[in-house]
Design an enzyme around this catalytic site. Structure first.
Site, PDB file in Angstrom:
ATOM      1  N   SER A   3      -0.377  12.577   7.396  1.00  0.00           N
ATOM      2  CA  SER A   3       0.114  13.884   6.957  1.00  0.00           C
ATOM      3  C   SER A   3      -0.333  14.257   5.552  1.00  0.00           C
ATOM      4  CB  SER A   3       1.647  13.917   7.012  1.00  0.00           C
ATOM      5  OG  SER A   3       2.209  13.030   6.052  1.00  0.00           O
TER       6      SER A   3
ATOM      7  N   ASP B 242       7.050   5.819  14.171  1.00  0.00           N
ATOM      8  CA  ASP B 242       7.629   4.885  13.198  1.00  0.00           C
ATOM      9  C   ASP B 242       6.902   3.573  13.425  1.00  0.00           C
ATOM     10  OD1 ASP B 242       9.033   3.035  11.744  1.00  0.00           O
ATOM     11  OD2 ASP B 242      11.006   3.518  12.576  1.00  0.00           O
TER      12      ASP B 242
ATOM     13  N   ASN C 125      -3.280   3.307   8.331  1.00  0.00           N
ATOM     14  CA  ASN C 125      -3.212   3.838   6.975  1.00  0.00           C
ATOM     15  C   ASN C 125      -1.783   3.967   6.448  1.00  0.00           C
ATOM     16  OD1 ASN C 125      -4.206   5.580   4.595  1.00  0.00           O
ATOM     17  ND2 ASN C 125      -2.843   6.985   5.675  1.00  0.00           N
TER      18      ASN C 125
ATOM     19  N   SER D  29      -5.811  -2.441  -0.192  1.00  0.00           N
ATOM     20  CA  SER D  29      -5.756  -1.964  -1.573  1.00  0.00           C
ATOM     21  C   SER D  29      -6.335  -3.031  -2.494  1.00  0.00           C
ATOM     22  CB  SER D  29      -4.305  -1.686  -1.983  1.00  0.00           C
ATOM     23  OG  SER D  29      -4.198  -1.442  -3.369  1.00  0.00           O
TER      24      SER D  29
ATOM     25  N   TYR E 171       4.261  -4.861  -3.043  1.00  0.00           N
ATOM     26  CA  TYR E 171       3.214  -4.037  -2.408  1.00  0.00           C
ATOM     27  C   TYR E 171       1.916  -4.828  -2.305  1.00  0.00           C
ATOM     28  CZ  TYR E 171      -0.188  -0.174  -2.036  1.00  0.00           C
ATOM     29  OH  TYR E 171      -1.216   0.664  -1.660  1.00  0.00           O
TER      30      TYR E 171
ATOM     31  N   LYS F  25      -0.459  -5.954   0.954  1.00  0.00           N
ATOM     32  CA  LYS F  25      -1.872  -5.606   1.093  1.00  0.00           C
ATOM     33  C   LYS F  25      -2.749  -6.856   1.202  1.00  0.00           C
ATOM     34  CE  LYS F  25      -1.354  -1.186   1.194  1.00  0.00           C
ATOM     35  NZ  LYS F  25      -1.654  -0.419   2.422  1.00  0.00           N
TER      36      LYS F  25
END
Length: 251
Positions: A14, A64, A91, A143, A156, A160
Site C-alpha cells: 500500500s 494478515d 515486503n 535490510s 528489527y 531481518k
C-alpha cells in the site's frame, strides 16, 4: 517488458517500497496482486490504479501475514483471480524504535511475527503451485540492519537477519525444483518509515554524506534490483542477499 506474462504478488503493497515495486514491476510487464492489512484498502486502491495505468491488471486483497489460515486463503483467491503466482515479493514489515533493554515482549513478538514468520507463511503458501510448475521466484525484502544491527533497532535487525537466513535455506531446499529465492537489503530509503527514523535535516545530510553516491535512497531505487531477481536475467542467482544502499555498506 521483461516481466511480460508474469504475475507478481507483493505483501505490504500500500505504500513505500511495496507501492513502488507494484508500479515499477507493472511497468516491466507484470500483472500485480497487491496485499496489505484491511485498514490499508484505500491506499492499495490508489496503487492499483497506478498499476492499471500502465496497462497491466491489478487486484487488491487484504491480508494478515501473521495468520496462516488467512495467508493460505489469500493465496487461493489471488491464484483464482490471476491464474497463477509467478513471483512472490515478501515486503510486509514493521519497525518501532526501542533500546533492547527497554523492549517489551509484545513488541518483540510483533516484529518476528510480521517480519520473519510472515515470510515463511507466505512462501510456504505459494510453494505448492511453484513446485507443480517447476518454476518460481521469491524476493524477500530484508535490510542492511540485518547485516550489522543498528542502535534502537536490535529487534528489527534480528528479524531481518532471520529473513536473510531464510532466503539462503529456502534457496538450498528449492533450487533443484526450479524455484529461485533471493533477498534485497535496502539501505536508508526515504519511505514513511525512513523519514520517521531521520526526522532531523542534519541527520539526513549526515547519512547521505556517508554513502558513496552522496544521497539517500528512494523507494523507486529498489525496483530495478527486484525486477532483475524476478526475471530470467538472474538465471544463475539464488540464495543471495543483495545490498541496495548507494554504497553505505560494502560486505
Amino acid at each position: 517488458m521483461i516481466l511480460k506474462g508474469k504475475t507478481v504478488m507483493i505483501t505490504g503493497a500500500s505504500r513505500g517500497i511495496g507501492a513502488a515495486l507494484a508500479e515499477g514491476m507493472a511497468a516491466a510487464g507484470a500483472d500485480i496482486v497487491l496485499t496489505d492489512l484491511e485498514r490499508e484498502a484505500d491506499a492499495m486502491t490508489v496503487v492499483a490504479n497506478k498499476v492499471e495505468a500502465t496497462g497491466q491488471r491489478a487486484v487488491c486483497i487484504p491480508i494478515d501475514v501473521t495468520n496462516k489460515a488467512r495467508v493460505e486463503a489469500v493465496m487461493e483467491e489471488a491464484t483464482a483471480a490471476m491464474g497463477q503466482i509467478d513471483v512472490l515479493v515478501n515486503n510486509a514489515g514493521v519497525l518501532a524504535l526501542s533500546r533492547l533493554d527497554e523492549l517489551d515482549e509484545k513488541t518483540w513478538d510483533l516484529h518476528f511475527d510480521v517480519n520473519a514468520k510472515g515470510i515463511m507463511l507466505c512462501t510456504n503458501a505459494v510453494l505448492p503451485q511453484m513446485k507443480e510448475r517447476g518454476a518460481g521466484r521469491i524476493v524477500n525484502i530484508a535490510s542492511l540492519a540485518g547485516r550489522q544491527g543498528i542502535e534502537q533497532q536490535g529487534h528489527y535487525a534480528a528479524t531481518k537477519a532471520t529473513a536473510i537466513t531464510l532466503t539462503r535455506v529456502y534457496a538450498q531446499e528449492l533450487g533443484r525444483e526450479g524455484i529461485y529465492v533471493n533477498a534485497l537489503c535496502p539501505g536508508i530509503i526515504m519511505t514513511e518509515m525512513g523519514q520517521n527514523n531521520l526526522q532531523k535535516q542534519e541527520d539526513r545530510e549526515y547519512w547521505a554524506g556517508a554513502t558513496a553516491l552522496r544521497r539517500l535512497g528512494e523507494p523507486e531505487d529498489i525496483v530495478g534490483p527486484a525486477v532483475f531477481l524476478s526475471s530470467d536475467l538472474s538465471g544463475f542467482v539464488t540464495g543471495q542477499a543483495i545490498n541496495v544502499c548507494g554504497g553505505l555498506y560494502f560486505h
